[in-house]
Design a protein around this motif. Structure first.
Motif, PDB file in Angstrom:
ATOM      1  N   TYR A   1       0.831  -1.206   0.000  1.00  0.00           N
ATOM      2  CA  TYR A   1       0.000   0.000   0.000  1.00  0.00           C
ATOM      3  C   TYR A   1       0.864   1.254   0.000  1.00  0.00           C
ATOM      4  CZ  TYR A   1      -3.214   3.653   1.416  1.00  0.00           C
ATOM      5  OH  TYR A   1      -3.923   4.826   1.453  1.00  0.00           O
TER       6      TYR A   1
ATOM      7  N   LEU B   1      -2.859   1.054  -7.320  1.00  0.00           N
ATOM      8  CA  LEU B   1      -3.629   0.789  -6.115  1.00  0.00           C
ATOM      9  C   LEU B   1      -5.058   0.419  -6.485  1.00  0.00           C
ATOM     10  CD1 LEU B   1      -3.203   0.850  -3.039  1.00  0.00           C
ATOM     11  CD2 LEU B   1      -4.264   3.098  -3.039  1.00  0.00           C
ATOM     12  N   PHE B   2      -5.634  -0.489  -5.719  1.00  0.00           N
ATOM     13  CA  PHE B   2      -6.988  -0.996  -5.956  1.00  0.00           C
ATOM     14  C   PHE B   2      -7.110  -1.688  -7.307  1.00  0.00           C
ATOM     15  CE2 PHE B   2      -7.951   2.906  -3.282  1.00  0.00           C
ATOM     16  CZ  PHE B   2      -7.863   2.195  -2.100  1.00  0.00           C
TER      17      PHE B   2
ATOM     18  N   LEU C   1      -6.106  -5.542  -9.519  1.00  0.00           N
ATOM     19  CA  LEU C   1      -5.661  -6.924  -9.344  1.00  0.00           C
ATOM     20  C   LEU C   1      -4.146  -7.013  -9.470  1.00  0.00           C
ATOM     21  CD1 LEU C   1      -8.312  -9.093 -11.232  1.00  0.00           C
ATOM     22  CD2 LEU C   1      -8.151  -8.562  -8.804  1.00  0.00           C
ATOM     23  N   LYS C   2      -3.561  -6.114 -10.268  1.00  0.00           N
ATOM     24  CA  LYS C   2      -2.107  -6.134 -10.437  1.00  0.00           C
ATOM     25  C   LYS C   2      -1.407  -5.851  -9.121  1.00  0.00           C
ATOM     26  CE  LYS C   2      -2.024  -4.894 -15.321  1.00  0.00           C
ATOM     27  NZ  LYS C   2      -3.236  -4.130 -15.660  1.00  0.00           N
TER      28      LYS C   2
ATOM     29  N   GLY D   1       3.383   5.380  -6.868  1.00  0.00           N
ATOM     30  CA  GLY D   1       2.027   5.905  -7.009  1.00  0.00           C
ATOM     31  C   GLY D   1       1.648   6.266  -8.428  1.00  0.00           C
ATOM     32  N   GLU D   2       2.645   6.729  -9.188  1.00  0.00           N
ATOM     33  CA  GLU D   2       2.344   7.232 -10.537  1.00  0.00           C
ATOM     34  C   GLU D   2       1.823   6.148 -11.477  1.00  0.00           C
ATOM     35  OE1 GLU D   2       6.111   8.212 -12.589  1.00  0.00           O
ATOM     36  OE2 GLU D   2       7.005   7.674 -10.667  1.00  0.00           O
ATOM     37  N   PHE D   3       2.058   4.871 -11.119  1.00  0.00           N
ATOM     38  CA  PHE D   3       1.598   3.813 -12.015  1.00  0.00           C
ATOM     39  C   PHE D   3       0.122   3.476 -11.836  1.00  0.00           C
ATOM     40  CE2 PHE D   3       6.186   3.049 -11.550  1.00  0.00           C
ATOM     41  CZ  PHE D   3       6.543   3.194 -12.877  1.00  0.00           C
ATOM     42  N   ASP D   4      -0.525   4.129 -10.847  1.00  0.00           N
ATOM     43  CA  ASP D   4      -1.954   3.944 -10.660  1.00  0.00           C
ATOM     44  C   ASP D   4      -2.333   2.487 -10.445  1.00  0.00           C
ATOM     45  OD1 ASP D   4      -3.447   6.152 -10.393  1.00  0.00           O
ATOM     46  OD2 ASP D   4      -3.554   6.597 -12.551  1.00  0.00           O
TER      47      ASP D   4
ATOM     48  N   ILE E   1     -13.150  -4.198  -3.844  1.00  0.00           N
ATOM     49  CA  ILE E   1     -14.128  -3.488  -4.664  1.00  0.00           C
ATOM     50  C   ILE E   1     -14.957  -4.494  -5.456  1.00  0.00           C
ATOM     51  CG2 ILE E   1     -14.457  -1.813  -6.511  1.00  0.00           C
ATOM     52  CD1 ILE E   1     -11.675  -0.697  -5.645  1.00  0.00           C
TER      53      ILE E   1
ATOM     54  N   MET F   1      -5.852  -4.809   1.617  1.00  0.00           N
ATOM     55  CA  MET F   1      -5.122  -3.542   1.702  1.00  0.00           C
ATOM     56  C   MET F   1      -4.960  -2.876   0.335  1.00  0.00           C
ATOM     57  SD  MET F   1      -4.112  -2.628   4.724  1.00  0.00           S
ATOM     58  CE  MET F   1      -2.506  -1.972   5.037  1.00  0.00           C
TER      59      MET F   1
ATOM     60  N   GLY G   1      -8.648  -3.381  -1.993  1.00  0.00           N
ATOM     61  CA  GLY G   1      -9.749  -2.536  -1.571  1.00  0.00           C
ATOM     62  C   GLY G   1     -11.092  -3.229  -1.540  1.00  0.00           C
TER      63      GLY G   1
ATOM     64  N   SER H   1       0.359   3.658  -3.086  1.00  0.00           N
ATOM     65  CA  SER H   1      -0.440   4.829  -2.784  1.00  0.00           C
ATOM     66  C   SER H   1       0.059   6.002  -3.628  1.00  0.00           C
ATOM     67  CB  SER H   1      -0.314   5.163  -1.298  1.00  0.00           C
ATOM     68  OG  SER H   1      -0.849   6.438  -1.053  1.00  0.00           O
ATOM     69  N   GLN H   2      -0.851   6.896  -3.962  1.00  0.00           N
ATOM     70  CA  GLN H   2      -0.474   8.059  -4.777  1.00  0.00           C
ATOM     71  C   GLN H   2       0.671   8.818  -4.127  1.00  0.00           C
ATOM     72  OE1 GLN H   2      -1.251   9.003  -7.765  1.00  0.00           O
ATOM     73  NE2 GLN H   2      -2.766   7.405  -8.116  1.00  0.00           N
ATOM     74  N   SER H   3       0.727   8.754  -2.792  1.00  0.00           N
ATOM     75  CA  SER H   3       1.821   9.449  -2.115  1.00  0.00           C
ATOM     76  C   SER H   3       3.025   8.527  -1.912  1.00  0.00           C
ATOM     77  CB  SER H   3       1.330   9.971  -0.764  1.00  0.00           C
ATOM     78  OG  SER H   3       0.687   8.937  -0.062  1.00  0.00           O
TER      79      SER H   3
END
Lengths: 231, 340, 288
Positions: free
Chosen positions: A82, A97-98, A100-101, A92-95, A181, A176, A179, A86-88
């Motif tokens: 996480y 989070l949340f 399956l990758k 983070g730049e690879f987007d 979803i 974690m 998410g 996380s964007q921070s």
């Protein structure tokens, strides 16, 4: 006990009714765990071979580290993933989070040490005559690697089953960085946690049974494969 | 006759412990070379070096005039070894025999060639699908040999190929080995405890003891215990009470091993006038065997529990009327014993 | 040949897996239930909106009306705010007004709008072991503390937990955190009610989750509402868009779509119509 029986009949009902959320969770689980296992195997087997086969400086240190990683709790891996995704975080730049990758990444961290440690142990236990035999027959180093792995394939299969068991049943990572979803990153285990959280114990048990059936199928097909090899 | 192998100042050490030391050794093309030596004499280590499975700690190996480090994979693949107790892959007989060709990417007419190789060792087509786990010791050894013969090697190194296999398999292995020699002029290097076989077949014999080449012939080992007296002489007492007395004995302790070349042992008719002067030991002829060129006889004589080997010219056998079972006088040139 | 069959089996398994992943690759935009394709909005929300089924009810409607796929992570309000700070989500749907205001004031969020409310209730065993039924929350909590009757707290920094803490502070001055009758479950609201029921304890919950709990238990329900209707038991839900200035990647346009959609008359009516056991769970109050 009635909870269990209800769970069982509901499991069959859920599967028969083709509930999209259940099938989505099953697909997500199978997809992500298979990829995690595949990558763990592709990376882990050569690494394990190197670790078990060659003698080099720092080998013991690496072995100790790998063995310690076996004990890493999934929530800790999830937390680390996480903070990375996380964007921070650093990645983070690879987007990721949340997605399956992201789950797959965490599960590879989980599965890789198992594959490496068990492959190394298998390769170490291989008959000492194998190496001179293969070299004497003209095998190259790469062919030695492949043949050695093939010689210990039963052991590697056990390693793969152990890793798959840990990957498919983990929840800390999926929760974690996935998410939980619905229709996207909800896996069977996070769905069980959710249903339990909602007090829907029978649904939780039903999903648990689905997971059990998956594990059963994996083991049945592997032992069929084993029989095919043994013939 | 061209030189195939040349070993210069070879030393092999494992964890600092020396296991092989060869000052100089040359092996010619197209010969059959027999290697003698007990377990731990360094034979297997030497074979590993000759087959490029292992590299020496020091020294150089030349093959066909080229230093080992500069040899191509292709050339190295021409040298094939059958190790002692060979390992079979956990696959079918077919896959085991085909393995060497597969790693070479040479799979034209693969099936046919596998069956052909199996035939060489007396196994048939229906044997090919058998799994490795369902083979007897002799069958495993023959499959392993077939896996080497299929490669039609330039050099075939066989480390104790007939040890621990049944008589029938041993015979098939011997026949197949020489068929390879006949067919492809393969250079053979064989180590075996079957001295008769080596004596009969080999152009040259090399004996190793404790990691060194001690003789290019047959060597006898004399084991203790040695009893040393104050004047520096020692003696061995055989089980039947006979004594072998050695003056100015150089044995370093009572468990020292004495080594004696076969030509330092002579046999005479019982009570021959020559032997009496030399205070001979009394022995019994066990076996007589003619050597490859037909001019010499290898004789095994039993003194109590110790078997000694020597070689005599053919005519001497006729003159002395040496036959198995005959009692003979055995004279040992004790001054020529090497001590370890 | 047995082996041939085995190979076919193995190959087909592999193909199935590959197909599965490819399906995953496209899943970000094409949903199982919708064929919408106008992007996906990431929302962090409280467990109660998810547990009661409200989002499963609203989500498809939103997608149908706007073409935007709604994805949500159901966690406590505290964690949701943290995720907002980390720029990991686009929008929040939470219920802790004090923390929310702080969040917006610190520049993390913008465009905070009220959506709906319900109220908190204190629930306990029907046998009412502390004899606090019908009292107001201050008196009830005081007596529970005096009698050392088990009380179950979420203990997870969720919106409900924040509220409960404020009630304890008002009633007895401090949270009786170290007392052994005060149990912090660290779990969701429904699990916490279940635990209270198992152990004959009291707990505080939002009314929507309570109705959900009753609908699940049916005749086996051993719990009842002990305290309700008091001042200060109000439970306001709001949406907050994550600040574009702090988190450049935030999909503000999609977030605005959701915000605007939630406060439309139609959606507000839908929220009001969302019922369990014939009871209304949330009262829409956008713009009020």
């Amino acid at each position: 006990m009635s909870l269990f029986i209800d769970g069982f009949s509901q499991a069959i009902e859920l599967l028969a009714s083709g509930d999209p959320s259940v099938y989505s969770a099953i697909t997500a689980t199978l997809t992500v765990s298979s990829w995690s296992l595949a990558v763990s195997l592709i990376l882990g087997m050569p690494l394990g071979f190197v670790l078990g086969y060659y003698n080099f400086l720092g080998k013991q240190v690496i072995r100790t580290v790998v063995d310690t990683l076996l004990a890493l709790p999934t929530v800790v891996i999830g937390l680390i993933a996480y903070t990375l995704f996380s964007q921070s975080g650093a990645l983070g730049e690879f987007d990721l989070l949340f997605s399956l990758k992201a789950i797959a990444f965490g599960q590879i961290v989980l599965g890789l040490p198992i594959i490496v440690a068990l492959t190394a142990a298998q390769v170490e236990s291989v008959d000492k005559r194998l190496y001179p035999t293969l070299i004497g027959l003209g095998a190259t180093q790469k062919q030695v690697l492949l043949t050695t792995l093939s010689e210990v394939k039963f052991g590697l299969m056990t390693a793969a089953v152990a890793a798959y068991g840990r990957i498919v049943t983990e929840i800390g990572i999926s929760m974690m960085v996935g998410g939980n979803i619905k229709y996207h990153t909800r896996t069977i285990t996070t769905a069980i946690a959710l249903e339990t959280g909602k007090g829907e114990f029978t649904t939780g048990i039903a999903l648990g049974m689905v997971l059990f059936i998956i594990a059963l199928m994996v083991n049945i097909s592997l032992s069929a494969l084993k029989r095919g090899w043994m013939r | 006759m061209s030189e195939l192998f040349r070993l210069e100042k070879i030393e092999k050490r494992y964890n600092g412990r020396g296991v092989l030391r060869i000052e100089d050794l040359s092996i010619d093309d197209g010969k059959i070379i027999g290697f003698f030596g007990s377990n731990g004499s360094g034979k297997s280590t030497l074979f590993n070096i000759l087959s490029f499975v292992d590299t020496p700690t020091e020294g150089k190996v030349f093959y066909d005039g080229i230093e080992s480090k500069k040899l191509s994979m292709e050339t190295k693949r021409g040298i094939v070894m059958l190790p002692q107790n060979p390992y079979l892959l956990k696959r079918s007989v077919f896959e085991n025999v085909a393995y060497g060709l597969k790693v070479r990417g040479d799979i034209v007419n693969l099936e046919e060639r596998v069956y052909e190789a199996l035939n060489l060792v007396g196994l048939f087509k229906n044997f090919a699908p058998r799994p490795w786990s369902r083979l007897s010791g002799g069958e495993s050894q023959r499959v392993a040999l077939a896996a080497r013969l299929i490669l039609k090697p330039k050099v075939l190194i066989l480390d104790e190929p007939t040890s621990g296999v049944d008589v029938g398999s041993a015979q098939l292995i011997k026949e197949a080995t020489f068929l390879a020699k006949e067919k492809w002029n393969t250079t053979l290097m064989i180590s075996s405890h079957d001295h008769n076989w080596l004596n009969l077949a080999c152009d040259r014999k090399i004996t190793l003891f404790k990691g060194e080449i001690v003789d290019s012939g047959v060597v006898n080992l004399l084991f203790g215990p040695w009893r040393t007296d104050s004047s520096g002489n020692c003696e061995k007492i055989f089980a039947d009470g006979q004594r072998l007395k050695i003056f100015k004995c150089k044995a370093k302790d009572s468990n020292a091993v004495g080594m004696l070349s076969s030509d330092k042992i002579r046999v005479y008719q019982k009570n021959d006038r020559v032997s009496i002067e030399k205070s001979p030991l009394s022995g019994i002829v066990k076996t007589l065997q003619i050597d490859k060129n037909g001019e010499h006889i290898h004789v095994e004589v039993l003194i109590a529990e110790v078997l000694l080997r020597t070689t005599i010219p053919l005519r001497k056998m006729h003159r002395y009327r040496l036959y198995p079972g005959e009692s003979v006088d055995v004279c040992i040139d004790t001054k020529s014993i090497f001590w370890y | 040949m047995k082996l041939a069959k085995l190979k076919i089996f193995t190959i087909s398994t592999v193909l199935l897996l590959v197909a599965g992943l490819q399906a995953e690759g496209t899943k970000d935009t094409t949903d199982v239930v919708s064929t919408a394709d106008a992007g996906a909005l990431m929302m962090a929300t409280t467990t109660s909106t998810d547990n009661t089924g409200l989002l499963d009810y609203l989500g498809p409607k939103f997608t149908k009306d706007t073409g935007v796929t709604l994805k949500w992570v159901a966690i406590g309000t505290g964690k949701a705010l943290k995720m907002g700070e980390n720029c990991d989500v686009d929008i929040l749907f939470v219920h802790a007004p004090a923390s929310e205001r702080k969040f917006v004031d610190s520049g993390f969020g913008a465009d905070r709008r009220q959506v709906m409310y319900n109220d908190f209730v204190i629930v306990g065993p029907k046998s009412d072991p502390a004899k606090v039924s019908g009292m107001n929350q201050n008196e009830a909590l005081k007596i529970i503390k005096e009698k050392k009757n088990p009380f179950f707290s979420r203990g997870d920094d969720s919106g409900t937990n924040k509220k409960e803490i404020s009630l304890w502070k008002k009633a007895v001055g401090a949270v009786p955190e170290k007392s052994d009758w005060y149990v912090q479950t660290g779990q969701g609201m429904l699990v916490t009610i279940n635990m209270a029921a198992e152990k004959n304890g009291y707990t505080m919950t939002d009314r929507a989750t309570w109705i959900k709990y009753m609908s699940q238990k049916g005749d086996n329900n051993s719990m009842q509402i002990t305290v309700e209707g008091g001042n200060g038991l109000f439970n306001q839900y709001s949406v907050i868009t994550i600040s574009k200035e702090r988190c450049p990647k935030v999909k503000t346009n999609l977030a605005k779509k959701l915000t605007d959609w939630l406060v439309t008359e139609k959606t507000q009516k839908d929220i009001g119509d969302f019922r369990l056991l014939g009871q209304q769970l949330y009262v829409p109050n956008a713009g009020k």
